[in-house]
Write a protein that holds these residues in place. Structure first.
Motif, PDB file in Angstrom:
ATOM      1  N   LEU A   1      43.896  50.777  49.602  1.00 48.88           N
ATOM      2  CA  LEU A   1      43.466  49.852  49.062  1.00 48.88           C
ATOM      3  C   LEU A   1      44.735  49.213  48.092  1.00 48.88           C
ATOM      4  CD1 LEU A   1      42.498  46.803  50.024  1.00 48.88           C
ATOM      5  CD2 LEU A   1      41.039  47.026  48.239  1.00 48.88           C
ATOM      6  N   GLY A   2      45.984  48.332  48.767  1.00 45.58           N
ATOM      7  CA  GLY A   2      47.234  47.906  47.763  1.00 45.58           C
ATOM      8  C   GLY A   2      46.516  47.226  46.150  1.00 45.58           C
ATOM      9  N   GLU A   3      47.598  46.486  45.625  1.00 42.15           N
ATOM     10  CA  GLU A   3      46.917  46.027  44.999  1.00 42.15           C
ATOM     11  C   GLU A   3      46.726  44.736  44.212  1.00 42.15           C
ATOM     12  OE1 GLU A   3      48.086  47.747  40.977  1.00 42.15           O
ATOM     13  OE2 GLU A   3      47.439  49.209  42.714  1.00 42.15           O
ATOM     14  N   ARG A   4      47.285  44.169  45.384  1.00 40.11           N
ATOM     15  CA  ARG A   4      47.137  43.047  45.786  1.00 40.11           C
ATOM     16  C   ARG A   4      46.497  42.874  47.085  1.00 40.11           C
ATOM     17  NH1 ARG A   4      46.142  37.447  43.684  1.00 40.11           N
ATOM     18  NH2 ARG A   4      48.067  36.157  45.120  1.00 40.11           N
ATOM     19  N   PRO A   5      45.594  42.903  47.053  1.00 35.75           N
ATOM     20  CA  PRO A   5      44.259  42.769  48.569  1.00 35.75           C
ATOM     21  C   PRO A   5      44.263  40.807  48.754  1.00 35.75           C
ATOM     22  CG  PRO A   5      43.327  43.149  46.663  1.00 35.75           C
ATOM     23  CD  PRO A   5      44.615  43.416  46.232  1.00 35.75           C
TER      24      PRO A   5
ATOM     25  N   GLU B   1      25.101  37.369  53.493  1.00 35.76           N
ATOM     26  CA  GLU B   1      25.223  38.046  52.272  1.00 35.76           C
ATOM     27  C   GLU B   1      25.806  38.896  52.102  1.00 35.76           C
ATOM     28  OE1 GLU B   1      23.511  37.581  48.860  1.00 35.76           O
ATOM     29  OE2 GLU B   1      23.147  36.018  50.437  1.00 35.76           O
ATOM     30  N   ALA B   2      26.185  40.026  52.508  1.00 29.10           N
ATOM     31  CA  ALA B   2      27.087  41.116  51.976  1.00 29.10           C
ATOM     32  C   ALA B   2      28.685  40.596  51.539  1.00 29.10           C
ATOM     33  CB  ALA B   2      27.213  42.264  53.298  1.00 29.10           C
ATOM     34  N   THR B   3      28.946  39.928  52.870  1.00 36.62           N
ATOM     35  CA  THR B   3      30.241  38.511  52.825  1.00 36.62           C
ATOM     36  C   THR B   3      30.203  38.229  51.158  1.00 36.62           C
ATOM     37  OG1 THR B   3      30.762  39.296  54.997  1.00 36.62           O
ATOM     38  CG2 THR B   3      32.313  37.992  53.742  1.00 36.62           C
ATOM     39  N   ARG B   4      29.290  37.325  50.921  1.00 35.94           N
ATOM     40  CA  ARG B   4      29.134  36.959  49.770  1.00 35.94           C
ATOM     41  C   ARG B   4      29.671  37.236  48.561  1.00 35.94           C
ATOM     42  NH1 ARG B   4      26.292  31.542  49.250  1.00 35.94           N
ATOM     43  NH2 ARG B   4      25.788  33.351  46.955  1.00 35.94           N
ATOM     44  N   ARG B   5      29.156  38.653  48.691  1.00 39.66           N
ATOM     45  CA  ARG B   5      29.219  39.395  47.441  1.00 39.66           C
ATOM     46  C   ARG B   5      30.806  40.425  47.294  1.00 39.66           C
ATOM     47  NH1 ARG B   5      25.206  44.272  47.591  1.00 39.66           N
ATOM     48  NH2 ARG B   5      26.015  45.174  45.414  1.00 39.66           N
TER      49      ARG B   5
ATOM     50  N   ALA C   1      36.504  38.978  44.766  1.00 39.26           N
ATOM     51  CA  ALA C   1      37.421  38.670  45.143  1.00 39.26           C
ATOM     52  C   ALA C   1      37.873  36.977  44.118  1.00 39.26           C
ATOM     53  CB  ALA C   1      37.631  38.531  46.487  1.00 39.26           C
ATOM     54  N   ARG C   2      37.170  36.412  44.418  1.00 39.04           N
ATOM     55  CA  ARG C   2      37.546  35.106  43.704  1.00 39.04           C
ATOM     56  C   ARG C   2      36.879  35.151  41.915  1.00 39.04           C
ATOM     57  NH1 ARG C   2      33.140  32.413  47.730  1.00 39.04           N
ATOM     58  NH2 ARG C   2      34.262  30.904  49.848  1.00 39.04           N
ATOM     59  N   GLY C   3      36.965  36.128  41.718  1.00 39.96           N
ATOM     60  CA  GLY C   3      36.180  36.226  40.374  1.00 39.96           C
ATOM     61  C   GLY C   3      37.874  36.895  39.977  1.00 39.96           C
ATOM     62  N   ARG C   4      38.046  38.143  40.673  1.00 37.34           N
ATOM     63  CA  ARG C   4      39.244  38.678  40.579  1.00 37.34           C
ATOM     64  C   ARG C   4      41.029  37.668  40.712  1.00 37.34           C
ATOM     65  NH1 ARG C   4      40.881  43.770  40.775  1.00 37.34           N
ATOM     66  NH2 ARG C   4      42.293  42.745  39.188  1.00 37.34           N
ATOM     67  N   GLY C   5      40.622  36.955  41.219  1.00 37.28           N
ATOM     68  CA  GLY C   5      42.224  35.480  41.439  1.00 37.28           C
ATOM     69  C   GLY C   5      42.533  36.429  42.759  1.00 37.28           C
TER      70      GLY C   5
ATOM     71  N   ALA D   1      33.579  49.093  48.601  1.00 36.69           N
ATOM     72  CA  ALA D   1      34.059  48.106  48.908  1.00 36.69           C
ATOM     73  C   ALA D   1      34.149  46.973  48.004  1.00 36.69           C
ATOM     74  CB  ALA D   1      34.550  47.173  49.805  1.00 36.69           C
ATOM     75  N   LEU D   2      33.384  46.388  47.281  1.00 40.38           N
ATOM     76  CA  LEU D   2      33.621  46.345  46.580  1.00 40.38           C
ATOM     77  C   LEU D   2      34.145  46.908  44.891  1.00 40.38           C
ATOM     78  CD1 LEU D   2      29.874  44.947  46.980  1.00 40.38           C
ATOM     79  CD2 LEU D   2      31.556  43.662  46.721  1.00 40.38           C
ATOM     80  N   GLU D   3      33.799  48.276  44.340  1.00 47.00           N
ATOM     81  CA  GLU D   3      34.213  48.899  43.541  1.00 47.00           C
ATOM     82  C   GLU D   3      35.932  49.365  43.886  1.00 47.00           C
ATOM     83  OE1 GLU D   3      32.729  52.888  43.788  1.00 47.00           O
ATOM     84  OE2 GLU D   3      30.575  52.371  43.169  1.00 47.00           O
ATOM     85  N   ARG D   4      36.234  49.173  45.310  1.00 50.31           N
ATOM     86  CA  ARG D   4      37.939  49.105  45.243  1.00 50.31           C
ATOM     87  C   ARG D   4      38.711  48.062  45.029  1.00 50.31           C
ATOM     88  NH1 ARG D   4      38.703  53.225  50.263  1.00 50.31           N
ATOM     89  NH2 ARG D   4      40.627  52.815  50.209  1.00 50.31           N
ATOM     90  N   LEU D   5      37.837  46.725  45.282  1.00 52.96           N
ATOM     91  CA  LEU D   5      38.414  45.413  45.848  1.00 52.96           C
ATOM     92  C   LEU D   5      38.043  45.140  43.674  1.00 52.96           C
ATOM     93  CD1 LEU D   5      39.648  43.052  47.072  1.00 52.96           C
ATOM     94  CD2 LEU D   5      36.316  42.441  47.442  1.00 52.96           C
ATOM     95  N   GLU D   6      37.114  45.671  43.534  1.00 61.09           N
ATOM     96  CA  GLU D   6      37.121  45.759  41.258  1.00 61.09           C
ATOM     97  C   GLU D   6      38.201  45.980  40.300  1.00 61.09           C
ATOM     98  OE1 GLU D   6      36.445  43.892  38.051  1.00 61.09           O
ATOM     99  OE2 GLU D   6      35.256  43.167  39.948  1.00 61.09           O
ATOM    100  N   SER D   7      38.043  47.236  41.330  1.00 60.75           N
ATOM    101  CA  SER D   7      39.508  48.420  40.744  1.00 60.75           C
ATOM    102  C   SER D   7      40.783  47.829  41.323  1.00 60.75           C
ATOM    103  CB  SER D   7      39.507  49.022  40.943  1.00 60.75           C
ATOM    104  OG  SER D   7      39.556  49.679  42.077  1.00 60.75           O
ATOM    105  N   ALA D   8      40.845  47.640  42.160  1.00 55.46           N
ATOM    106  CA  ALA D   8      42.357  47.009  42.931  1.00 55.46           C
ATOM    107  C   ALA D   8      43.633  46.593  41.442  1.00 55.46           C
ATOM    108  CB  ALA D   8      42.809  46.612  43.764  1.00 55.46           C
ATOM    109  N   GLY D   9      44.382  46.411  40.973  1.00 53.82           N
ATOM    110  CA  GLY D   9      45.796  45.675  40.797  1.00 53.82           C
ATOM    111  C   GLY D   9      45.531  46.069  39.282  1.00 53.82           C
ATOM    112  N   ARG D  10      44.074  46.418  38.422  1.00 52.73           N
ATOM    113  CA  ARG D  10      44.069  46.912  37.440  1.00 52.73           C
ATOM    114  C   ARG D  10      44.976  47.823  37.028  1.00 52.73           C
ATOM    115  NH1 ARG D  10      40.350  43.472  35.848  1.00 52.73           N
ATOM    116  NH2 ARG D  10      38.336  43.966  37.211  1.00 52.73           N
ATOM    117  N   THR D  11      45.980  49.005  37.630  1.00 55.51           N
ATOM    118  CA  THR D  11      46.948  50.032  37.087  1.00 55.51           C
ATOM    119  C   THR D  11      48.169  48.791  36.387  1.00 55.51           C
ATOM    120  OG1 THR D  11      46.345  51.293  38.306  1.00 55.51           O
ATOM    121  CG2 THR D  11      48.893  51.398  37.238  1.00 55.51           C
TER     122      THR D  11
END
Length: 216
Positions: A21-25, A52-56, A61-65, A202-212
């Protein structure tokens, strides 16, 4: 599930590499419209767990913008724009513009700024401006959710690869009407087109995307 012989054949062919996953998913939710998530529609099935899983995923994603994009299938009243697809699958004729069946499932709580792409074919790219939208948003990869695994999700996964977008498919966030086509297509998507992962990964990778990039 694929049997051991099938797995060995695919491993020997060296399929199933990781794309990451990239920096701007972006999160792309394919056809989680009421026509597919409500068993009251001939096309529909109970996809409460997948919703329900997609809601998570959407919450992170919304929290990270990160961008969120939805698609829905919708045809004119005369169904001419459905072309051969409606002839092949007559129940698609239920998905008429303005009907409840083409509305995004309200449980996903789509926000006003989140784009809905109306499509006439299986892939979210076919006959739409999705590619231009992803480019304009600076998206470099996609988390793919939706329905159905064997139809529009698979077709979109193929085209994401062909348009140069690495994709994650959280297993719990995609659904189908029956288990055999669902499992077979997840196996094939993982082998050839995208990374099929657990919801938690997926949640972990989405949460960490772009952190660097944020730390620079």
């Amino acid at each position: 599930m694929a049997d051991e012989q099938t797995r060995r054949v695919y491993e020997r062919a060296r399929m199933g590499g990781r794309l990451g996953l990239g920096e701007r998913p972006a999160v792309l939710v394919v056809d989680f419209s009421c026509g597919f998530t409500d068993p009251g529609c001939p096309l529909g099935a109970d996809m409460g767990a997948e919703i329900e899983a997609t809601r998570r995923v959407l919450e992170v994603a919304r929290g990270r913008g990160f961008p969120v994009i939805f698609t829905t299938i919708a045809f004119e009243e005369n169904l001419v724009d459905g072309a051969l697809w409606v002839r092949k699958v007559p129940s698609l004729g239920e998905l008429r513009l303005g009907s409840r069946w083409v509305e995004i499932d309200p449980r996903l709580e789509r926000r006003e700024e989140e784009t809905v792409i109306v499509k006439k074919g299986a892939s979210a790219f076919f006959g739409t401006n999705l590619s231009a939208i992803l480019a304009s948003l600076g998206v470099d990869s996609v988390v793919l959710c939706g329905a159905t695994t064997s139809g529009c999700v698979r077709a979109t996964a193929v085209d994401l690869l062909q348009h140069g977008y690495p994709a994650l498919v959280p297993r719990e966030c995609v659904g189908d009407r029956a288990a055999p086509p669902h499992e077979a297509n997840l196996f094939d998507i993982q082998a050839k087109y995208a990374d099929v992962v657990s919801l938690e990964e997926a949640l972990e990778r989405l949460e960490s995307a772009g952190r660097t990039r944020e730390k620079l």
